[in-house]
Design a protein around this motif. Structure first.
Motif, PDB file in Angstrom:
ATOM      1  N   GLY A  60       0.883  -1.102   0.038  1.00  0.00           N
ATOM      2  CA  GLY A  60       0.071   0.194   0.267  1.00  0.00           C
ATOM      3  C   GLY A  60       0.677   1.116  -0.146  1.00  0.00           C
ATOM      4  O   GLY A  60       0.890   2.305  -0.877  1.00  0.00           O
ATOM      5  N   VAL A  61       2.083   1.163   0.733  1.00  0.00           N
ATOM      6  CA  VAL A  61       2.910   2.246   0.788  1.00  0.00           C
ATOM      7  C   VAL A  61       3.566   2.605  -0.464  1.00  0.00           C
ATOM      8  O   VAL A  61       3.741   3.717  -1.071  1.00  0.00           O
ATOM      9  CB  VAL A  61       3.907   2.243   2.025  1.00  0.00           C
ATOM     10  N   LYS A  62       4.092   1.399  -1.054  1.00  0.00           N
ATOM     11  CA  LYS A  62       4.632   1.682  -2.363  1.00  0.00           C
ATOM     12  C   LYS A  62       3.863   2.257  -3.382  1.00  0.00           C
ATOM     13  O   LYS A  62       4.122   2.825  -4.131  1.00  0.00           O
ATOM     14  CB  LYS A  62       5.155   0.200  -2.895  1.00  0.00           C
ATOM     15  N   SER A  63       2.351   1.711  -3.313  1.00  0.00           N
ATOM     16  CA  SER A  63       1.410   2.274  -4.441  1.00  0.00           C
ATOM     17  C   SER A  63       1.475   3.824  -4.167  1.00  0.00           C
ATOM     18  O   SER A  63       1.308   4.584  -5.145  1.00  0.00           O
ATOM     19  CB  SER A  63       0.078   1.731  -4.107  1.00  0.00           C
ATOM     20  N   PHE A  64       1.410   4.030  -2.889  1.00  0.00           N
ATOM     21  CA  PHE A  64       1.138   5.730  -2.431  1.00  0.00           C
ATOM     22  C   PHE A  64       2.378   6.406  -3.157  1.00  0.00           C
ATOM     23  O   PHE A  64       2.137   7.457  -3.611  1.00  0.00           O
ATOM     24  CB  PHE A  64       1.037   5.806  -1.138  1.00  0.00           C
ATOM     25  N   TYR A  65       3.500   6.003  -2.921  1.00  0.00           N
ATOM     26  CA  TYR A  65       4.626   6.575  -3.615  1.00  0.00           C
ATOM     27  C   TYR A  65       4.698   6.575  -5.086  1.00  0.00           C
ATOM     28  O   TYR A  65       5.520   7.383  -5.626  1.00  0.00           O
ATOM     29  CB  TYR A  65       5.975   6.338  -2.782  1.00  0.00           C
ATOM     30  N   LYS A  66       4.264   5.318  -5.563  1.00  0.00           N
ATOM     31  CA  LYS A  66       4.330   5.570  -7.009  1.00  0.00           C
ATOM     32  C   LYS A  66       3.237   6.644  -7.647  1.00  0.00           C
ATOM     33  O   LYS A  66       3.631   7.113  -8.547  1.00  0.00           O
ATOM     34  CB  LYS A  66       3.619   4.134  -7.351  1.00  0.00           C
ATOM     35  N   TYR A  67       2.318   6.873  -6.823  1.00  0.00           N
ATOM     36  CA  TYR A  67       1.492   7.750  -7.406  1.00  0.00           C
ATOM     37  C   TYR A  67       2.041   9.093  -7.045  1.00  0.00           C
ATOM     38  O   TYR A  67       1.916  10.132  -8.006  1.00  0.00           O
ATOM     39  CB  TYR A  67       0.179   7.745  -6.601  1.00  0.00           C
ATOM     40  N   MET A  68       2.572   9.423  -6.008  1.00  0.00           N
ATOM     41  CA  MET A  68       3.479  10.785  -5.639  1.00  0.00           C
ATOM     42  C   MET A  68       4.358  11.041  -6.944  1.00  0.00           C
ATOM     43  O   MET A  68       4.654  12.150  -7.412  1.00  0.00           O
ATOM     44  CB  MET A  68       4.176  10.484  -4.437  1.00  0.00           C
ATOM     45  N   ALA A  69       5.030   9.934  -7.497  1.00  0.00           N
ATOM     46  CA  ALA A  69       6.307  10.031  -8.485  1.00  0.00           C
ATOM     47  C   ALA A  69       5.611  10.375  -9.744  1.00  0.00           C
ATOM     48  O   ALA A  69       6.107  11.164 -10.633  1.00  0.00           O
ATOM     49  CB  ALA A  69       7.106   8.616  -8.336  1.00  0.00           C
ATOM     50  N   ILE A  70       4.369   9.718 -10.106  1.00  0.00           N
ATOM     51  CA  ILE A  70       3.661  10.138 -11.345  1.00  0.00           C
ATOM     52  C   ILE A  70       3.283  11.519 -11.462  1.00  0.00           C
ATOM     53  O   ILE A  70       3.297  12.253 -12.330  1.00  0.00           O
ATOM     54  CB  ILE A  70       2.470   9.157 -11.411  1.00  0.00           C
ATOM     55  N   GLU A  71       2.804  12.091 -10.205  1.00  0.00           N
ATOM     56  CA  GLU A  71       2.330  13.287  -9.891  1.00  0.00           C
ATOM     57  C   GLU A  71       3.547  14.510  -9.767  1.00  0.00           C
ATOM     58  O   GLU A  71       3.255  15.693  -9.521  1.00  0.00           O
ATOM     59  CB  GLU A  71       1.424  13.520  -8.784  1.00  0.00           C
ATOM     60  N   ASN A  72       4.670  14.051  -9.962  1.00  0.00           N
ATOM     61  CA  ASN A  72       5.808  14.688  -9.886  1.00  0.00           C
ATOM     62  C   ASN A  72       5.918  15.466  -8.578  1.00  0.00           C
ATOM     63  O   ASN A  72       6.528  16.499  -8.398  1.00  0.00           O
ATOM     64  CB  ASN A  72       5.965  15.722 -10.730  1.00  0.00           C
ATOM     65  N   LEU A  73       5.376  14.850  -7.168  1.00  0.00           N
ATOM     66  CA  LEU A  73       5.391  15.454  -6.039  1.00  0.00           C
ATOM     67  C   LEU A  73       6.383  15.118  -5.359  1.00  0.00           C
ATOM     68  O   LEU A  73       6.799  15.691  -4.354  1.00  0.00           O
ATOM     69  CB  LEU A  73       4.048  14.984  -5.348  1.00  0.00           C
TER      70      LEU A  73
END
Length: 295
Positions: A60-73
């Motif tokens: 779940g945490v990995k998915s969250f950070y994958k989203y953060m990376a996609i959004e350039n956050l």
């Protein structure tokens, strides 16, 4: 994704947030490092969570950070090089909720020792206390009217722990029907759980009681009094309980500051136990069902 999957992912990220708050006080997703993620997994392991549960939370945490990376956050994903815990590594055994109930059903409450032993198991599972805290539990530290007991943990540190309805019920039965009719030795006058000679129980005696019940229930695990403590923590955390509240109830020491835990009030700890403990959840569901039926 299904609603349940979304809720599970949110809970996973909330657990990381709670841990970061404990460790850093001002957590921000973009300031979390790979070392922080490793410390988080070690923290979960200390609670007795299985490798499977740890791997699911990490997912779940990995998915969250994958989203953060996609959004350039974020510039760097702190979870990128972290592997899931190996399922085969040695972890403390925990009991499932059905196994807990199997062991409780093995207790013969028609005997004085059985009545006492049922109360002991209920208290261990309801409070997550250490065996040393259980055998030292005093009558004057049981506040059943408000649903709390006071225990002395490692280093004689005092803490209040919520105690569940079943634990209160069976402990009161033991006190009123068995202990009140015993000849109690002077040194044990304020001790809750006594042996047949009116003396405090030993750690070894608690161990033997639990081993015997586990064998009779057909449970093929390495069971000890500490297993109930691990099970208490695991069931609360997997149910979605706040990590800080569970740590406060367990009286865990940490290399990180524990100042934040002193601000958790009695009501918050009680609500955590009532909301996420399997036995309390079951009682609440029955109660709601009966209320609906009466209408």
């Amino acid at each position: 994704m299904s609603e349940n999957s979304i809720e599970a992912y949110v809970r996973d990220v909330e657990k990381l947030s709670q841990f970061a708050e404990i460790a850093k006080h001002q957590p921000k997703p973009e300031t979390i490092t790979e070392r922080d993620i490793m410390d988080f997994l070690e923290y979960l392991n200390d609670f007795g969570l299985s490798a499977t549960s740890q791997a699911r939370i990490l997912s779940g945490v990995k998915s969250f950070y994958k989203y953060m990376a996609i959004e350039n956050l974020i510039q760097t994903d702190p979870t990128h090089l972290i592997e899931s815990p190996k399922v085969g590594r040695k972890l403390p055994d925990t009991l499932s909720f059905p196994e807990i109930e199997q062991m409780l059903e093995m207790v013969d409450v028609s005997t004085p020792e059985g009545t006492r032993n049922r109360a002991i198991l209920e208290v261990l599972y309801s409070c997550g206390m250490r065996v040393s805290e259980l055998i030292d539990l005093k009558l004057t530290n049981c506040y059943f009217d408000i649903g709390f007991v006071r225990v002395f943990g490692k280093g004689r540190k005092v803490r209040l722990i919520p105690i569940g309805r079943d634990a209160i019920k069976y402990t009161k039965i033991y006190l009123e029907t068995i202990r009140n009719h015993q000849e109690v030795k002077e040194e044990a006058e304020d001790i809750v759980f006594l042996n047949r000679r009116g003396k405090p129980l030993s750690r070894v005696m608690i161990f033997l009681i639990i081993k015997d019940l586990a064998e009779r229930a057909g449970i093929q695990k390495n069971i000890s009094p500490h297993t109930f403590r691990h099970s208490f923590a695991t069931h609360l955390i997997e149910g979605g309980a706040d990590l800080r509240a569970v740590q406060e109830m367990l009286g865990h020491e940490s290399i990180t500051t524990t100042e934040i835990y002193t601000h958790l009030d009695r009501v918050f700890l009680e609500e955590t136990m009532r909301s996420f403990h399997p036995r309390e959840n079951r009682l609440s569901s029955v109660s709601k069902y009966q209320s609906a039926g009466s209408k």
